[in-house]
Design a protein around this motif. Structure first.
Motif, short mmCIF file in Angstrom:
data_model
loop_
_atom_site.label_atom_id
_atom_site.label_comp_id
_atom_site.label_asym_id
_atom_site.label_seq_id
_atom_site.Cartn_x
_atom_site.Cartn_y
_atom_site.Cartn_z
N ARG A 1 -26.18 16.53 -36.96
CA ARG A 1 -27.53 16.78 -37.47
C ARG A 1 -28.06 18.15 -37.04
O ARG A 1 -28.68 18.86 -37.84
N PRO B 1 -24.94 22.54 -36.94
CA PRO B 1 -24.62 23.53 -37.98
C PRO B 1 -25.72 24.57 -38.20
O PRO B 1 -25.45 25.78 -38.24
N VAL B 2 -26.97 24.13 -38.36
CA VAL B 2 -28.06 25.09 -38.57
C VAL B 2 -28.35 25.86 -37.29
O VAL B 2 -28.69 27.05 -37.34
N TYR B 3 -28.21 25.19 -36.16
CA TYR B 3 -28.39 25.88 -34.88
C TYR B 3 -27.38 27.04 -34.77
O TYR B 3 -27.74 28.15 -34.36
N TYR C 1 -36.56 21.57 -39.97
CA TYR C 1 -35.68 21.97 -38.86
C TYR C 1 -35.07 23.34 -39.13
O TYR C 1 -35.03 24.20 -38.25
N ALA C 2 -34.61 23.56 -40.36
CA ALA C 2 -34.07 24.87 -40.71
C ALA C 2 -35.15 25.94 -40.61
O ALA C 2 -34.89 27.05 -40.13
N SER D 1 -35.42 27.91 -46.10
CA SER D 1 -35.16 26.66 -45.37
C SER D 1 -34.86 25.52 -46.32
O SER D 1 -33.99 24.67 -46.04
N VAL E 1 -31.28 26.13 -47.43
CA VAL E 1 -30.33 25.82 -46.35
C VAL E 1 -30.19 24.31 -46.18
O VAL E 1 -29.09 23.79 -46.00
N PHE E 2 -31.32 23.60 -46.23
CA PHE E 2 -31.26 22.15 -46.09
C PHE E 2 -30.43 21.51 -47.19
O PHE E 2 -29.60 20.63 -46.93
N GLU F 1 -27.18 22.45 -44.69
CA GLU F 1 -27.43 21.50 -43.60
C GLU F 1 -26.94 20.10 -43.93
O GLU F 1 -26.18 19.49 -43.15
N GLU F 2 -27.34 19.56 -45.06
CA GLU F 2 -26.96 18.20 -45.40
C GLU F 2 -25.46 18.05 -45.66
O GLU F 2 -24.84 17.12 -45.14
N ARG G 1 -23.75 18.24 -42.29
CA ARG G 1 -24.02 17.04 -41.49
C ARG G 1 -23.14 15.88 -41.91
O ARG G 1 -22.54 15.21 -41.07
#
Length: 390
Positions: free
Chosen positions: A85, A88-90, A312-313, A356, A359-360, A364-365, A368
């Motif tokens: 979760r 990856p974005v971190y 979060y992104a 964002s 990216v999500f 991101e998804e 994840r």
């Protein structure tokens, strides 16, 4: 074992976007020329990170500590799900922030020296392992918002054991635990006062203690535990939950939170900020989770939920995006940042939100799901040969 379904808390998802936007505004809005009435609200942006810590515990309790849930959280599946979760974005944030970080180190160390290389490797080891919040000098050097992910990683590490303990609490002990954790939320402020006072033997020592009070995972732990206990109490509430009181309470809690965020917490009075905001944030989460009233309805709208999912992104990427946006603006020669700083800020923040969302959806998804499926995959049972029996 498959991870549990996400709890349906749309109002809290929408609230995440507002909290992330508050932190973004704190970092990117210009300090000069802003209205006085807006200054305190923007300067209190870091307080929204406290809300994130409480919300994190609350949501995890919803997912893993519902009525009839097993007392043991499957550690491998849980840790795999959390890593998939957040990391990856971190990692994307670290990559995007690498150029300004390296330039900063090279300027401070006078070029590509041995000290510069040692510093890059030391900070890099901390940030890539999500341990920078334990190192005051490294906590806010390479993509500063990542320090809170370092704190969250500590929470995730502890959660399987925390969940088992909280699940055994009865109603009476839960109330006492909530009260104790609210009081314990003042620990960062207490350490800050000590660091600003008799612990500060010199300027360097004072700075270290102030960073400890701001970033230490141990000092933030009561806020997360408060969210876990509160979330467990919420899922075990009486059937039907709070009614009209939740609708009124959510508006009252939001109003009180805004009032406290508009207070210019300066000097030693700052130490009281989290002590006062923590119970208000807890009250806000409890009432919004019930999903009743105009505020909950607005936060539960599809657009707000989508923005909350991408928050979060937005939170982890806004610092590197601000650097690259500023670089692009200067290279283009438009001069918008100097001629119209607030218009430039509004354009930048809007762009960050759009990025964002992208990216999500597209990074991101998918990342994840890919990581979770592989990391949480059950290990095959050992054969006689692999176990050394043959």
């Amino acid at each position: 074992m498959a991870s549990p379904p996400r709890p349906l808390l749309p109002a809290l998802t929408g609230l995440r976007f507002l909290a992330a936007l508050h932190v973004v505004a704190f970092h990117v809005t210009p300090r000069e020329g802003r209205p006085g009435w807006l200054g305190a609200l923007l300067d209190n942006g870091p307080a929204s990170v406290t809300l994130f810590f409480i919300l994190s515990g609350f949501v995890l309790a919803q997912a893993y500590l519902g009525e009839g849930a097993p007392l043991q959280v499957p550690r491998r599946a849980f840790w795999a799900a959390r890593f998939a979760r957040v990391y990856p974005v971190y990692l994307l944030g670290l990559v995007l922030e690498a150029p300004p970080f390296l330039l900063f180190v090279l300027r401070q160390e006078g070029g590509l020296t041995g000290d510069a290389l040692q510093r890059v490797l030391g900070v890099g080891a901390a940030v890539f392992s999500l341990t920078q919040a334990w190192v005051p000098s490294a906590a806010c050097v390479w993509n500063c918002p990542g320090w809170s992910l370092s704190v969250e990683a500590f929470f995730y590490l502890l959660f399987p054991w925390v969940a088992a303990s909280v699940a055994r609490l009865g109603p009476g002990r839960s109330r006492w635990a909530l009260l104790a954790l609210v009081v314990a939320s003042a620990l960062p402020g207490g350490v800050w006062l000590l660091g600003d006072g008799w612990l500060a033997s010199d300027a360097a020592t004072r700075e270290t203690w102030l960073r400890v009070s701001e970033y230490s995972p141990l000092l933030k732990l009561p806020q997360f535990l408060l969210g876990v206990v509160l979330g467990r109490a919420f899922v075990l509430r009486r059937a039907g939950g709070p009614g009209w009181s939740a609708a009124v309470g959510s508006c009252a809690a939001a109003g009180l939170a805004l009032a406290l965020l508009w207070v210019p917490w300066q000097g030693r009075v700052w130490a009281l900020r989290e002590l006062l905001l923590t119970p208000v944030f807890a009250w806000l989460l409890w009432t919004l989770a019930a999903g009743r009233g105009p505020l909950a309805a607005w936060l539960s709208r599809a657009a707000m939920v989508r923005l909350g999912e991408a928050s979060y992104a937005l939170y982890i990427l806004h610092i590197p995006l601000a650097f690259h946006a500023r670089t692009l603006e200067r290279v283009s020669g438009l001069g918008l940042e100097l001629r119209a700083p607030w218009a430039y800020c509004a354009l930048a923040v809007t762009s960050f939100v759009l990025v964002s969302l992208g990216v999500f959806t597209w990074a991101e998804e998918p990342a994840r799901r890919w990581l979770r499926d592989r990391l949480a995959r059950p290990r095959p049972a050992p054969t006689a040969a692999s176990s050394g029996l043959l």
